[in-house]
Design a protein around this motif. Structure first.
Motif, PDB file in Angstrom:
ATOM      1  N   MET A   1       0.838  -1.193   0.000  1.00 36.50           N
ATOM      2  CA  MET A   1       0.000   0.000   0.000  1.00 36.50           C
ATOM      3  C   MET A   1       0.876   1.247   0.000  1.00 36.50           C
ATOM      4  N   LYS A   2       0.514   2.218  -0.830  1.00 35.98           N
ATOM      5  CA  LYS A   2       1.265   3.466  -0.893  1.00 35.98           C
ATOM      6  C   LYS A   2       0.639   4.499   0.042  1.00 35.98           C
ATOM      7  N   PHE A   3       1.479   5.162   0.834  1.00 35.57           N
ATOM      8  CA  PHE A   3       1.005   6.182   1.759  1.00 35.57           C
ATOM      9  C   PHE A   3       1.430   7.557   1.252  1.00 35.57           C
ATOM     10  N   HIS A   4       0.457   8.439   1.086  1.00 33.18           N
ATOM     11  CA  HIS A   4       0.725   9.814   0.665  1.00 33.18           C
ATOM     12  C   HIS A   4       0.733  10.688   1.911  1.00 33.18           C
ATOM     13  N   ILE A   5       1.837  11.376   2.132  1.00 28.66           N
ATOM     14  CA  ILE A   5       2.043  12.152   3.353  1.00 28.66           C
ATOM     15  C   ILE A   5       2.328  13.608   3.003  1.00 28.66           C
ATOM     16  N   ALA A   6       1.715  14.529   3.739  1.00 28.13           N
ATOM     17  CA  ALA A   6       2.007  15.954   3.603  1.00 28.13           C
ATOM     18  C   ALA A   6       2.685  16.442   4.878  1.00 28.13           C
ATOM     19  N   ILE A   7       3.779  17.183   4.707  1.00 28.03           N
ATOM     20  CA  ILE A   7       4.442  17.872   5.814  1.00 28.03           C
ATOM     21  C   ILE A   7       4.138  19.355   5.665  1.00 28.03           C
ATOM     22  N   CYS A   8       3.662  19.984   6.723  1.00 24.55           N
ATOM     23  CA  CYS A   8       3.390  21.424   6.691  1.00 24.55           C
ATOM     24  C   CYS A   8       4.114  22.081   7.862  1.00 24.55           C
ATOM     25  N   ASP A   9       5.213  22.775   7.566  1.00 22.38           N
ATOM     26  CA  ASP A   9       6.044  23.400   8.602  1.00 22.38           C
ATOM     27  C   ASP A   9       6.725  24.617   7.997  1.00 22.38           C
ATOM     28  N   ASP A  10       6.570  25.773   8.656  1.00 25.47           N
ATOM     29  CA  ASP A  10       7.152  27.007   8.109  1.00 25.47           C
ATOM     30  C   ASP A  10       8.671  27.057   8.265  1.00 25.47           C
ATOM     31  N   VAL A  37       6.082  18.419   0.730  1.00 22.91           N
ATOM     32  CA  VAL A  37       6.407  19.391   1.775  1.00 22.91           C
ATOM     33  C   VAL A  37       5.770  20.744   1.458  1.00 22.91           C
ATOM     34  N   PHE A  38       5.101  21.314   2.461  1.00 19.21           N
ATOM     35  CA  PHE A  38       4.539  22.659   2.372  1.00 19.21           C
ATOM     36  C   PHE A  38       5.138  23.507   3.491  1.00 19.21           C
ATOM     37  N   THR A  39       5.547  24.725   3.178  1.00 22.94           N
ATOM     38  CA  THR A  39       6.061  25.625   4.212  1.00 22.94           C
ATOM     39  C   THR A  39       5.053  26.714   4.578  1.00 22.94           C
ATOM     40  N   GLU A  57      -3.027  10.359   3.125  1.00 27.96           N
ATOM     41  CA  GLU A  57      -3.457   9.527   4.240  1.00 27.96           C
ATOM     42  C   GLU A  57      -2.986  10.110   5.568  1.00 27.96           C
ATOM     43  N   LEU A  58      -1.909  10.903   5.531  1.00 35.51           N
ATOM     44  CA  LEU A  58      -1.319  11.442   6.759  1.00 35.51           C
ATOM     45  C   LEU A  58      -0.831  12.865   6.518  1.00 35.51           C
ATOM     46  N   ILE A  59      -1.157  13.765   7.454  1.00 37.27           N
ATOM     47  CA  ILE A  59      -0.631  15.136   7.435  1.00 37.27           C
ATOM     48  C   ILE A  59       0.135  15.371   8.724  1.00 37.27           C
ATOM     49  N   LEU A  60       1.401  15.768   8.591  1.00 39.88           N
ATOM     50  CA  LEU A  60       2.246  16.126   9.729  1.00 39.88           C
ATOM     51  C   LEU A  60       2.362  17.644   9.734  1.00 39.88           C
ATOM     52  N   MET A  61       1.820  18.299  10.767  1.00 37.62           N
ATOM     53  CA  MET A  61       1.699  19.752  10.735  1.00 37.62           C
ATOM     54  C   MET A  61       2.226  20.424  11.995  1.00 37.62           C
ATOM     55  N   VAL A  88      -1.554  14.742  12.336  1.00 39.72           N
ATOM     56  CA  VAL A  88      -0.630  14.648  13.466  1.00 39.72           C
ATOM     57  C   VAL A  88       0.067  15.996  13.635  1.00 39.72           C
ATOM     58  N   PHE A  89       0.009  16.545  14.839  1.00 37.80           N
ATOM     59  CA  PHE A  89       0.715  17.790  15.123  1.00 37.80           C
ATOM     60  C   PHE A  89       2.153  17.499  15.519  1.00 37.80           C
ATOM     61  N   VAL A  90       3.051  18.363  15.047  1.00 43.39           N
ATOM     62  CA  VAL A  90       4.466  18.276  15.391  1.00 43.39           C
ATOM     63  C   VAL A  90       4.872  19.648  15.929  1.00 43.39           C
ATOM     64  N   SER A  91       5.308  19.706  17.189  1.00 49.89           N
ATOM     65  CA  SER A  91       5.544  21.014  17.800  1.00 49.89           C
ATOM     66  C   SER A  91       6.677  20.976  18.816  1.00 49.89           C
ATOM     67  N   ASN A  92       7.309  22.147  18.998  1.00 47.83           N
ATOM     68  CA  ASN A  92       8.314  22.318  20.039  1.00 47.83           C
ATOM     69  C   ASN A  92       7.684  22.488  21.418  1.00 47.83           C
ATOM     70  N   TYR A  93       6.371  22.713  21.440  1.00 50.06           N
ATOM     71  CA  TYR A  93       5.709  23.122  22.675  1.00 50.06           C
ATOM     72  C   TYR A  93       4.666  22.091  23.118  1.00 50.06           C
TER      73      TYR A  93
END
Length: 244
Positions: A1-10, A37-39, A57-61, A88-93
């Motif tokens: 199965m192929k997983f399409h992932i988006a990364i959104c990080d400035d 990848v999106f900035t 299928e997955l967004i890492l933001m 999924v949120f990705v954060s320093n805080y």
């Protein structure tokens, strides 16, 4: 199965690091990952409005972004995305974790993201997306029968054992159904697990365990018996975060 992932990080450096970690995981776990990848959150949102079908299928933001916070952006995304798309949120805080529950993320990762944590997340995503969970269940809401996707159920709880009334709980609503926990467990043995005598939890929504509770991805806290906790740890030891 192929997983399409988006990364959104400035932050381009953080986005690049996450992309590179995903490529390593792709090789080590033998996964076919297509990562974009999106900035800027607005660019991600604009691309989704232009698509007829949702491509990820997955967004890492990230949460802290200059144009708009990740939580505000996630609220808009929720009106567009299907339940097959996991946010999924990705954060320093880490203090943002409780606030993020309002938009029902699948998970929350603290920066810097490690390869071990990312592997665990990808295992969870595989478990969620590859299980045959697309069955429909007929439940009741305001005396009307409605169809509910089984994968959207967080947990099932006994309302009245004598009349065999069950509460069917999702992230956004509450339904009822006649039956017993044994009936429900028998219909979906790979999905539901008894936390105690009155609650069945949907395993795809379990985030981590404490000594006395199971914490779901949306922040819901459910009591788990000592005896059943041991069985749950054994069952999900490779797919569950268990603070020690």
């Amino acid at each position: 199965m192929k997983f399409h992932i988006a990364i959104c990080d400035d932050d381009p450096a953080d986005a690049k690091r996450l992309y590179e970690l995903l490529m390593v995981c792709s090789f080590q776990m033998d996964l076919d990952l297509d990562v974009t990848v999106f900035t800027r959150g607005s660019v991600l949102l604009g691309s989704l409005y232009s698509e007829r079908t949702f491509p990820y299928e997955l967004i890492l933001m990230d949460i802290e972004m200059p144009e708009e916070s990740g939580i505000s952006l996630a609220d808009k995304l929720n009106s567009l995305i299907l339940s097959d798309t996991l946010l999924v949120f990705v954060s320093n805080y880490p203090e943002y974790m409780s606030e993020s529950f309002s938009v029902h993320p699948f998970d929350f990762l603290q920066k810097p993201v490690t390869q071990e944590k990312l592997k665990k997340l990808l295992n969870d995503v595989q478990f969620r997306l590859t299980k045959k969970t697309r069955q429909l269940m007929i439940v009741s809401k305001d005396e009307l029968d409605v169809s509910l996707r089984v994968e959207d159920i967080l947990y099932v709880q006994v309302l009245n054992a004598k009349s065999q009334d069950l509460a069917i709980c999702t992230a956004t609503d509450f339904y009822t159904k006649r039956g017993t926990l044994s009936d429900m467990k028998g219909l979906y043995p790979e999905l539901f697990f008894p936390l105690n005598r009155s609650i069945l939890v949907n395993l795809i929504h379990v985030h981590y365990l404490t000594d006395r509770n199971a914490i779901l991805h949306n922040g819901t806290i459910l009591p788990v018996s000592v005896r059943n906790r041991k069985s749950l740890i054994k069952l999900l030891k490779n797919n569950l975060t268990i603070p020690m």
